[in-house]
Design a protein around this motif. Structure first.
Motif, mmCIF file in Angstrom:
data_model
loop_
_atom_site.group_PDB
_atom_site.id
_atom_site.type_symbol
_atom_site.label_atom_id
_atom_site.label_comp_id
_atom_site.label_asym_id
_atom_site.label_seq_id
_atom_site.Cartn_x
_atom_site.Cartn_y
_atom_site.Cartn_z
ATOM 1 N N LEU A 94 0.833 -1.193 0.000
ATOM 2 C CA LEU A 94 0.000 0.000 0.000
ATOM 3 C C LEU A 94 0.874 1.252 0.000
ATOM 4 O O LEU A 94 0.640 2.199 -0.756
ATOM 5 C CB LEU A 94 -0.878 -0.019 1.263
ATOM 6 N N LEU A 95 1.907 1.225 0.831
ATOM 7 C CA LEU A 95 2.812 2.377 0.910
ATOM 8 C C LEU A 95 3.518 2.587 -0.428
ATOM 9 O O LEU A 95 3.696 3.716 -0.886
ATOM 10 C CB LEU A 95 3.843 2.161 2.022
ATOM 11 N N PHE A 149 1.377 4.544 -2.731
ATOM 12 C CA PHE A 149 1.399 5.976 -2.423
ATOM 13 C C PHE A 149 2.722 6.597 -2.878
ATOM 14 O O PHE A 149 2.766 7.708 -3.407
ATOM 15 C CB PHE A 149 1.203 6.221 -0.922
ATOM 16 N N LEU A 175 2.634 7.329 -6.510
ATOM 17 C CA LEU A 175 1.865 8.528 -6.838
ATOM 18 C C LEU A 175 2.744 9.780 -6.674
ATOM 19 O O LEU A 175 2.818 10.634 -7.558
ATOM 20 C CB LEU A 175 0.661 8.604 -5.895
ATOM 21 N N ALA A 176 3.431 9.844 -5.529
ATOM 22 C CA ALA A 176 4.305 10.993 -5.263
ATOM 23 C C ALA A 176 5.449 11.035 -6.265
ATOM 24 O O ALA A 176 5.787 12.088 -6.825
ATOM 25 C CB ALA A 176 4.836 10.922 -3.838
ATOM 26 N N PHE A 208 3.116 7.178 4.773
ATOM 27 C CA PHE A 208 1.887 7.676 4.155
ATOM 28 C C PHE A 208 1.786 9.193 4.319
ATOM 29 O O PHE A 208 1.483 9.921 3.366
ATOM 30 C CB PHE A 208 0.667 6.998 4.785
ATOM 31 N N THR A 226 4.191 10.894 1.889
ATOM 32 C CA THR A 226 3.765 10.945 0.486
ATOM 33 C C THR A 226 2.584 11.903 0.311
ATOM 34 O O THR A 226 2.509 12.631 -0.670
ATOM 35 C CB THR A 226 3.359 9.556 -0.058
ATOM 36 N N LEU A 227 1.695 11.916 1.310
ATOM 37 C CA LEU A 227 0.551 12.825 1.237
ATOM 38 C C LEU A 227 1.052 14.271 1.193
ATOM 39 O O LEU A 227 0.579 15.105 0.414
ATOM 40 C CB LEU A 227 -0.350 12.626 2.460
ATOM 41 N N VAL A 239 2.475 14.993 -2.288
ATOM 42 C CA VAL A 239 1.437 15.155 -3.313
ATOM 43 C C VAL A 239 0.736 16.508 -3.157
ATOM 44 O O VAL A 239 0.564 17.251 -4.133
ATOM 45 C CB VAL A 239 0.406 14.001 -3.225
ATOM 46 N N THR A 271 10.487 12.049 -1.069
ATOM 47 C CA THR A 271 9.936 10.967 -1.885
ATOM 48 C C THR A 271 10.919 9.799 -1.944
ATOM 49 O O THR A 271 10.545 8.642 -1.746
ATOM 50 C CB THR A 271 9.648 11.469 -3.309
ATOM 51 N N SER A 323 1.852 9.898 -12.920
ATOM 52 C CA SER A 323 1.547 9.183 -11.665
ATOM 53 C C SER A 323 0.848 7.864 -11.941
ATOM 54 O O SER A 323 1.088 6.877 -11.245
ATOM 55 C CB SER A 323 0.732 10.033 -10.697
ATOM 56 N N VAL A 374 2.090 4.201 -10.640
ATOM 57 C CA VAL A 374 1.236 3.326 -9.826
ATOM 58 C C VAL A 374 1.077 1.958 -10.498
ATOM 59 O O VAL A 374 1.192 0.906 -9.846
ATOM 60 C CB VAL A 374 -0.148 3.989 -9.582
#
Lengths: 257, 234
Positions: free
Chosen positions: A10-11, A14, A17-18, A126, A129-130, A133, A174, A213, A217
């Motif tokens: 999951l990480l 993310f 995405l970043a 998380f 990365t949030l 983004v 990142t 992105s 992913v």
């Protein structure tokens, strides 16, 4: 997939995405090579952490951010071209890293490892990365102006030195998230390849960000699945990067706009 | 005259030990069209950049509080690879300086940028289109002063003519103040009401008819060509 690896997966999504977003601006700023080097800045820190038996990420983070500030200062003060600055720092970081990292840990430091991560590790990653983004989203117009013309951007009220620093720090953050499972050699690949792929496919800023992105992913998703279900290697970085390179290869089939 | 729009006092600009401009003082009034002329290397572009606070300088540059600056740089060597459409660029500025979206449409129609041009990648714009784009970029934010560096260098005559007509109408309709660097003395004669000439000797300023005398021009441009070329490389 066992619980810890599920969190890592999951990480990784993310992170992708970043990385896809950061990569777009790294490509536009023509600092794709810089990205390779910045990720290597983590190596001496990882090595020292292995030696001292502390959390490798702490060591990696320390030298990564110190090194990033060093690159920024060198660029600002010496007026050396970015590639020269990078050549100098790259050589120094790689050599120091190789010298201090224990042999048995070197492969893990370079290529990453498919480890379990704790819930705390996941949440920190998380949050990072949030943060990346959201920052890219907020800074994208300033970044776009500064890559188009630093002078016009400055005349528009953009502080160029500051935006350069922000970007380098987002970049390092990142890399830091990806370090654990991609290693110092491969973490930057997921910043470079998806952006290069997206550039082949679109000439419009919003699409560029989106496609890059998405490509990152998809690469992480496919790379993880292939490794966990079929290859069962101790690290997942190589399969992710191979997928990423495949996507780039496919993008070459389309004529650039 | 009271309250000039811009007053410059004892300006000195140097890069390391190389002094580009020194002891320069002048004023610009609202609605003026000031042409800055001088041989290559005399510091015309650097002066504009100092006025925009883009390079370090000594001395005083004071803009009136009412001044809102727009800047059109000398042709930018835009990276053709950048995935930016003209619209991306204008929207980026509109966002950074917090403008309503409607202003983008308004400026585009003023300058004559079609929807098709707005959706063109910046690398695919022709020289004239690109120059128009830069003007539109400068006009976003409703500036009342335009600083214009070599507006039409490397454009063909027709396009050049159009760009000047555009500038002229902006000045007339919006009582915009213009500060422009130009090599083209016809342009200076036609549009400028004041001329500032920078030369290695004493800088001078006044209406075109007083400044652009044959003696002055000879003095300004009489250095051997070799010297100019040498300076250009720096």
């Amino acid at each position: 997939m066992p619980g810890g690896q599920g969190l890592l997966f999951l990480l990784a999504l993310f992170f992708a995405l970043a990385a896809g977003l950061v990569g777009c601006f790294a490509l536009m700023k023509r600092m794709v090579l810089a990205s390779d080097v910045i990720s290597h800045l983590a190596l001496p820190g990882l090595g020292l952490a292995f030696l001292l038996k502390i959390n490798p990420l702490l060591g990696g983070a320390a030298t990564l951010f110190l090194g990033t500030l060093l690159v920024w200062q060198l660029q600002k003060k010496t007026g050396l071209a970015t590639d020269a600055t990078i050549g100098v720092v790259f050589a120094a970081a790689l050599a120091t890293g190789a010298a201090v990292t224990p042999r048995e840990d070197l492969i893990e430091a370079l290529f990453g490892a498919l480890q379990h991560i704790s819930l705390l590790g996941f949440l920190l990653g998380f949050a990072a990365t949030l943060f990346v983004v959201l920052s890219i989203f907020l800074l994208k117009d300033r970044l776009a102006l500064s890559v188009f013309s630093p002078e016009l951007a400055a005349a528009t009220g953009v502080n160029i030195a500051r935006i350069d620093l922000y970007f380098l720090l987002l970049f390092s953050l990142t890399i830091l998230v990806g370090l654990r499972f991609m290693g110092t050699l491969l973490a930057s690949a997921l910043i470079i390849l998806p952006a290069a792929t997206a550039r082949q496919l679109t000439g419009k800023l919003s699409h560029f960000l989106l496609v890059s992105s998405a490509a990152a992913v998809v690469s992480v998703f496919a790379g993880f699945l292939l490794n966990v279900l079929v290859l069962k290697l101790s690290t997942v970085g190589p399969t992710i990067v191979i997928f990423s390179a495949l996507l780039f290869g496919l993008s070459l089939l389309r004529k650039r706009t | 005259m009271a309250n000039p729009l811009l007053s410059v006092t004892n300006l000195k600009i140097a890069f390391g030990s190389r002094v580009i401009i020194q002891d320069l003082s002048f004023e610009v009034q609202r609605g003026d069209c000031l042409a800055v002329i001088g041989p290559n290397g005399s510091g015309k572009t650097v002066l504009l950049k100092a006025l925009l606070n883009l390079v370090p300088y000594e001395g005083k540059i004071r803009w009136s509080n009412a001044a809102r600056l727009g800047y059109v740089p000398q042709k930018i060597a835009a990276d053709r690879q950048l995935p930016l459409r003209l619209r991306d660029l204008l929207e980026a500025k509109a966002t950074v300086v917090k403008l309503p979206a409607a202003e983008l449409d308004q400026v585009s129609s003023e300058v004559g940028l079609t929807e098709e041009l707005l959706d063109t990648s910046i690398g695919h714009l022709s020289g004239g289109q690109f120059q128009k784009a830069l003007i539109a970029f400068a006009l976003l934010g409703q500036p009342n002063v335009l600083l214009f560096d070599e507006p039409t260098a490397s454009l063909d005559e027709l396009t050049e003519e159009r760009i000047y007509e555009l500038l002229h109408s902006l000045q007339r309709d919006k009582s915009m103040t213009l500060i422009l660097v130009s090599h083209d003395l016809t342009v200076v004669y036609r549009y400028a009401n004041m001329v500032l000439c920078l030369s290695k000797g004493k800088p001078c300023m006044g209406p075109p008819k007083e400044i652009l005398t044959p003696e002055m021009l000879e003095d300004l441009y009489s250095a051997p060509p070799k010297y100019y070329r040498h300076i250009e490389h720096h």
